[in-house]
Motif scaffolding. Structure first.
Motif, PDB file in Angstrom:
ATOM      1  N   ARG A 185       0.814  -1.208   0.000  1.00  0.00           N
ATOM      2  CA  ARG A 185       0.000   0.000   0.000  1.00  0.00           C
ATOM      3  C   ARG A 185       0.849   1.261   0.000  1.00  0.00           C
ATOM      4  O   ARG A 185       0.564   2.212  -0.712  1.00  0.00           O
ATOM      5  CB  ARG A 185      -0.920  -0.017   1.224  1.00  0.00           C
ATOM      6  CG  ARG A 185      -2.125   0.879   1.077  1.00  0.00           C
ATOM      7  CD  ARG A 185      -3.012   0.787   2.288  1.00  0.00           C
ATOM      8  NE  ARG A 185      -2.245   0.974   3.522  1.00  0.00           N
ATOM      9  CZ  ARG A 185      -2.780   1.214   4.707  1.00  0.00           C
ATOM     10  NH1 ARG A 185      -4.075   1.264   4.820  1.00  0.00           N
ATOM     11  NH2 ARG A 185      -2.043   1.367   5.775  1.00  0.00           N
ATOM     12  N   THR A 186       1.926   1.262   0.803  1.00  0.00           N
ATOM     13  CA  THR A 186       2.700   2.494   0.916  1.00  0.00           C
ATOM     14  C   THR A 186       3.851   2.579  -0.077  1.00  0.00           C
ATOM     15  O   THR A 186       4.247   3.658  -0.470  1.00  0.00           O
ATOM     16  CB  THR A 186       3.274   2.645   2.341  1.00  0.00           C
ATOM     17  OG1 THR A 186       4.013   1.457   2.639  1.00  0.00           O
ATOM     18  CG2 THR A 186       2.175   2.825   3.342  1.00  0.00           C
ATOM     19  N   GLU A 187       4.386   1.424  -0.495  1.00  0.00           N
ATOM     20  CA  GLU A 187       5.555   1.474  -1.363  1.00  0.00           C
ATOM     21  C   GLU A 187       5.317   0.788  -2.706  1.00  0.00           C
ATOM     22  O   GLU A 187       6.250   0.589  -3.470  1.00  0.00           O
ATOM     23  CB  GLU A 187       6.754   0.824  -0.675  1.00  0.00           C
ATOM     24  CG  GLU A 187       7.209   1.599   0.537  1.00  0.00           C
ATOM     25  CD  GLU A 187       8.373   0.932   1.248  1.00  0.00           C
ATOM     26  OE1 GLU A 187       8.791  -0.156   0.818  1.00  0.00           O
ATOM     27  OE2 GLU A 187       8.848   1.501   2.239  1.00  0.00           O
ATOM     28  N   GLY A 188       4.077   0.416  -2.943  1.00  0.00           N
ATOM     29  CA  GLY A 188       3.835  -0.292  -4.192  1.00  0.00           C
ATOM     30  C   GLY A 188       2.825   0.413  -5.067  1.00  0.00           C
ATOM     31  O   GLY A 188       3.162   1.053  -6.052  1.00  0.00           O
ATOM     32  N   LEU A 189       1.578   0.350  -4.643  1.00  0.00           N
ATOM     33  CA  LEU A 189       0.516   0.802  -5.531  1.00  0.00           C
ATOM     34  C   LEU A 189       0.215   2.280  -5.352  1.00  0.00           C
ATOM     35  O   LEU A 189       0.468   2.853  -4.301  1.00  0.00           O
ATOM     36  CB  LEU A 189      -0.744  -0.013  -5.247  1.00  0.00           C
ATOM     37  CG  LEU A 189      -0.507  -1.493  -5.535  1.00  0.00           C
ATOM     38  CD1 LEU A 189      -1.538  -2.341  -4.844  1.00  0.00           C
ATOM     39  CD2 LEU A 189      -0.520  -1.728  -7.027  1.00  0.00           C
ATOM     40  N   ILE A 190      -0.323   2.861  -6.407  1.00  0.00           N
ATOM     41  CA  ILE A 190      -0.825   4.224  -6.326  1.00  0.00           C
ATOM     42  C   ILE A 190      -2.333   4.064  -6.181  1.00  0.00           C
ATOM     43  O   ILE A 190      -3.060   3.939  -7.162  1.00  0.00           O
ATOM     44  CB  ILE A 190      -0.493   5.017  -7.610  1.00  0.00           C
ATOM     45  CG1 ILE A 190       0.969   4.799  -8.031  1.00  0.00           C
ATOM     46  CG2 ILE A 190      -0.820   6.492  -7.434  1.00  0.00           C
ATOM     47  CD1 ILE A 190       1.991   5.487  -7.195  1.00  0.00           C
ATOM     48  N   LEU A 192      -5.182   5.665  -8.341  1.00  0.00           N
ATOM     49  CA  LEU A 192      -5.119   5.485  -9.797  1.00  0.00           C
ATOM     50  C   LEU A 192      -5.700   4.115 -10.149  1.00  0.00           C
ATOM     51  O   LEU A 192      -5.815   3.225  -9.315  1.00  0.00           O
ATOM     52  CB  LEU A 192      -3.688   5.613 -10.305  1.00  0.00           C
ATOM     53  CG  LEU A 192      -3.053   7.011 -10.217  1.00  0.00           C
ATOM     54  CD1 LEU A 192      -1.719   7.030 -10.947  1.00  0.00           C
ATOM     55  CD2 LEU A 192      -3.956   8.086 -10.783  1.00  0.00           C
TER      56      LEU A 192
END
Lengths: 348, 510
Positions: free
Chosen positions: B349-354, B357
């Motif tokens: 959640r914090t370092e992968g997906l936007i 979007l």
């Protein structure tokens, strides 16, 4: 109908139309447009013309806000670019010479760009919080402008320069074409290239964007540079309008109007997905509101209060939570529900 | 207190719970009950409706139909706070605490003790936090900043926060996914204590071992419907998996064999003396083309740090990395990506997906970033590309325009994988790719990793679950205190022998 209402621009447009309606009801001549010497005149045309500086600034602000930032320095940047351009024209002693004007305009724009690059450097490279970083130039910018004009209000007399803000092309104010061109250029750069979506990604989640290989730093820097350049152009328009470089008055409080326009257009201050069309609607809303104030003869002393009241109203109308609340109230009281809102509008 | 004689009267009784999201029915007339003093497990694949039911129970979502009874009375919570006041506390899978506040502030957040003037009583706040932590047997300084602690400790703080009020029902959503063996044992001790106090505990986990160890009763959901409620002692594991998946477990039991790479395969990535302090010191790694290198180590052994160092996320303080024999400086993730070295973070959640979007934008993001701002991928091509990945990885729902945050954990992970795979990488480093994902999706991702390796990709597979490391990895690197102490072929290893190796290393150091 439901799909139309769900569109993110629905409420901003409704608000703008409502404002125009209120104006028209209180003075039907508001929407009338007359033709003189092949030029269009009227309140609506004035709005198109006068909104140009705010349009430029608000477009830049949209990009900055999309990166989760804010640019408070735009008004001061306007003062700087106007001062640079007019001082060059005044010092040259030949205010009508096209090459002097070209140099002056170029230098004014460069000054704006330099200001934007400075902001971007502080924020993207040094990691200073945007509100602080741009506050520096917001305060220092007017001082720099005063240094350039040597403490005076530089005035010039140059018909070609005057044309930028006051001239007409094919019946419409030249400044309006500047607005249109800026909207088109920014829209093409953001949406025809990948800049828009990458900007949104950076605004929503900077770390995830970095890990995905997005040049977050460059994108943020670019947004401030664009904001500076656009504010620089706005400063030229402003100085062209009054044919003077007034370091203290140029673009005063325009950063607040610009932020408001962006927010009215539905772009969140939290960054991320942004709407250029929304900003355009927001700018027209604010400019219409300003004409309304003049129109209704609101005393200048209470203008800020009046403006604030209307802004609160506008923001409430756009708040889905408020609308739900009114809806529930409507369900309970059926008839009386919608009236408080309407009454305030008419009273305005 | 009354749990023994009042078995007929459940503490929590949900009847006909129905929740719809636009056209999708996430929960379809589900009945569910919990008794005081029991540990109850909610089982099901991703998208089965577990999270929705929990949210309905805890006031985060309103029911479209059905009702919730607490202690016999119909309750309707407008917010999670209302549920909290009524005695239903939740610890969510993704820790939702504030890392910039202190442990004490986090524990007391929203219900800080007030003094006479109405200001926060800090002494009482610290006492409250201290007591809550003490109840968990944790020695954490309440005045320390939460973000400075490892994820596991933060998780325990979240649990401490949840049980520090008068809790009747405690919902634990994947509480153990970032805990190591000792911490899980610690948590179970606390769960048993709460159970003895008459608290009803809803334990949601994908670890079957843990479910069988701690739970009294199991409710199984599938596709938003109730499959049934069972006593743990009467439900065989194989039956449980079958009920969750709705298909024969034989398909799952069939263990895919991954080919070990040939001996003469070339080394794709080789790292020597990699150091990023604190975390990893002087680590050596060799990755062969087409292999899956499992990484096993205890929490704090530097698993994530190693992954970040190998992929340019953190800069090396010392050491060199060679790719295809050439020394390369991975100065940024961007540089690493361009060399075909990609990283999937454990923090989706914090370092992968936007999150906001769409699926499409998330899948094409890295590729677009790689091509640069000016060379925008044509919309039609983007759609085609994203659609092909959605199909290949079976991302559900197959809706390209849906915000990725609305997908389930397993599907989010697949979107992240799709983004990275779209770059046609040489080396992919996966940090906990199956964390918080249900059994079905887990197996899919494990199999996918095997297929990728068979196609010549080098994979580093990091997981806290040793069984998974063994299943997927062709070799296993044993990590201890930031050093790769050994690399062993996974063939012939058992979870126990691997655990012994992982744990022994620690013993030697101490």
């Amino acid at each position: 109908m439901n799909a139309v209402m769900k569109h993110r621009l629905f409420w901003p447009v409704v608000v703008l139309l409502a404002l125009i309606l209120v104006n028209t009801l209180s003075r039907p001549s508001f929407v009338s447009i007359t033709v003189q010497d092949g030029r269009l005149y009227g309140s609506l045309i004035d709005i198109l013309r006068n909104s140009a500086p705010l349009m430029l600034v608000a477009l830049g602000m949209t990009l900055v806000i999309a990166t989760r930032g804010i640019d408070l320095s735009v008004g001061a940047v306007m003062a700087v670019s106007g001062a640079v351009a007019l001082q060059i024209i005044q010092d040259s002693g030949d205010a009508a010479n096209p090459s002097v004007l070209a140099v002056a305009i170029g230098a004014g724009l460069l000054a704006g760009l330099a200001c934007g690059l400075w902001n971007g450097f502080l924020i993207a490279v040094l990691g200073i919080q945007p509100i602080i970083a741009t506050l520096v130039l917001m305060l220092a910018g007017r001082g720099i402008a005063l240094l350039i004009t040597r403490g005076f209000i530089t005035t010039i007399n140059s018909d070609p320069y005057k044309f930028m803000a006051q001239g007409y092309v094919v019946g419409l104010p030249f400044a309006f074409y500047v607005s249109l061109a800026a909207i088109a250029i920014v829209a093409v750069i953001e949406r025809r290239t990948a800049l828009g979506v990458l900007t949104e990604a950076v605004g929503i989640n900077p770390e995830a964007s970095r890990l995905a290989g997005v040049r977050a730093r460059g994108i943020i820097w670019g947004a401030y540079a664009a904001s500076g350049l656009l504010a620089g152009f706005a400063g030229l328009l402003y100085s062209s309008n009054i044919m003077a470089a007034d370091a203290n008055a140029a673009g005063l409080y325009i950063e607040l109007d610009a932020i408001l326009a962006v927010v009215l257009g539905g772009t969140s201050l939290a960054g991320g997905t942004f709407s250029l069309a929304g900003t355009v609607v927001g700018v027209f809303t604010i400019q219409t509101l300003k004409s309304t104030i003049t129109f209704l003869g609101v005393p200048p002393a209470v203008t800020p209060v009046f403006m604030a009241a209307v802004v609160v109203l506008v923001v409430l109308i756009q708040s889905s939570r408020f609308r739900r609340w009114v809806g529930r109230l409507g369900g309970r009281l059926s008839v009386r529900s919608a009236q408080p809102v309407e009454r305030t509008e008419v009273a305005s | 207190m009354m749990s023994t004689m009042e078995d007929a009267q459940p503490l929590v009784q949900v009847t006909g719970a129905t929740v719809r999201f636009r056209s999708d029915t996430a929960l379809d007339g589900v009945d569910f009950r919990m008794f005081a003093g029991e540990v109850h497990s909610l089982m099901g694949e991703n998208g089965a409706g577990k999270s929705t039911l929990i949210k309905a129970l805890t006031g985060a979502l309103a029911l479209d139909a059905g009702e919730v009874r607490l202690g016999g009375e119909v309750v309707r919570f407008a917010t999670p706070h209302d549920a909290h006041l009524a005695g239903i506390s939740t610890v969510y899978q993704e820790i939702d605490l504030l890392p910039n506040l202190t442990v004490a502030e986090n524990i007391a957040l929203g219900r800080e003790p007030r003094n006479r003037v109405g200001a926060i009583d800090w002494a009482a706040t610290r006492r409250l936090a201290h007591d809550a932590l003490a109840a968990l047997g944790l020695e954490i300084d309440p005045a320390s900043v939460l973000g400075t602690h490892p994820l596991a400790v933060q998780q325990l703080v979240a649990i401490a926060r949840a049980i520090s009020t008068d809790v009747k029902v405690l919902v634990l959503d994947e509480p153990t996914s970032s805990l190591d063996f000792d911490e899980v044992a610690e948590l179970f001790r606390v769960i048993r204590e709460l159970k003895a106090r008459g608290v009803a505990i809803l334990f949601v986990s994908h670890f079957l071992d843990q479910v069988y160890e701690i739970c009294d009763r199991i409710t199984v959901l599938r596709n938003g419907r109730l499959v049934g409620e069972y006593l743990t002692t009467e439900l065989l594991r194989i039956d449980l998996v079958q009920k969750m998946l709705g298909r024969s477990a034989a398909a799952l039991a069939e263990r895919q064999t991954f080919d070990a790479p040939d001996d003469d395969s070339s080394v794709t990535l080789s790292a020597r003396g990699v150091t990023v302090l604190p975390g990893i010191a002087d680590a050596d790694v060799d990755l062969v083309e087409g292999e899956v290198l499992g990484v096993a180590g205890l929490l704090g052994s530097g698993r994530t740090k190693l992954a970040r160092a190998l992929t340019g996320v953190d800069r090396l303080e010392a050491g060199i990395i060679r790719i295809d024999g050439q020394e390369r400086r991975l100065s940024s993730p961007r540089r690493a990506l361009s060399l075909g070295v990609v990283y999937s973070s454990e923090n989706r959640r914090t370092e992968g997906l936007i999150g906001e979007l769409s699926v499409l934008e998330n899948i094409t993001l890295a590729l677009q970033a790689q091509r640069g701002v000016l060379r925008r991928i044509r919309s039609a091509r983007q759609r085609e590309l994203a659609a092909s990945w959605v199909e290949a990885l079976d991302i559900r729902p197959p809706d390209l325009d849906r915000p990725v945050a609305s997908l389930s954990g397993g599907n989010q992970q697949k979107v992240l994988l799709a983004r990275l795979l779209a770059l046609s990488p040489r080396v992919i480093v996966l940090d906990e790719p199956t964390r918080g994902i249900d059994v079905g999706a887990k197996v899919e991702i494990q199999n996918l990793v095997g297929e990728l390796a068979d196609n010549g990709l080098s994979v580093v597979f990091i997981s806290a679950e040793l069984e998974e490391v063994l299943r997927v990895g062709t070799r296993v690197a044993i990590l201890q205190d930031g050093r790769v102490v050994d690399v062993v072929p996974s063939e012939g290893l058992t979870t126990d022998s691997l655990l012994a190796m992982v744990a022994r290393s620690e013993g030697d150091e101490a």
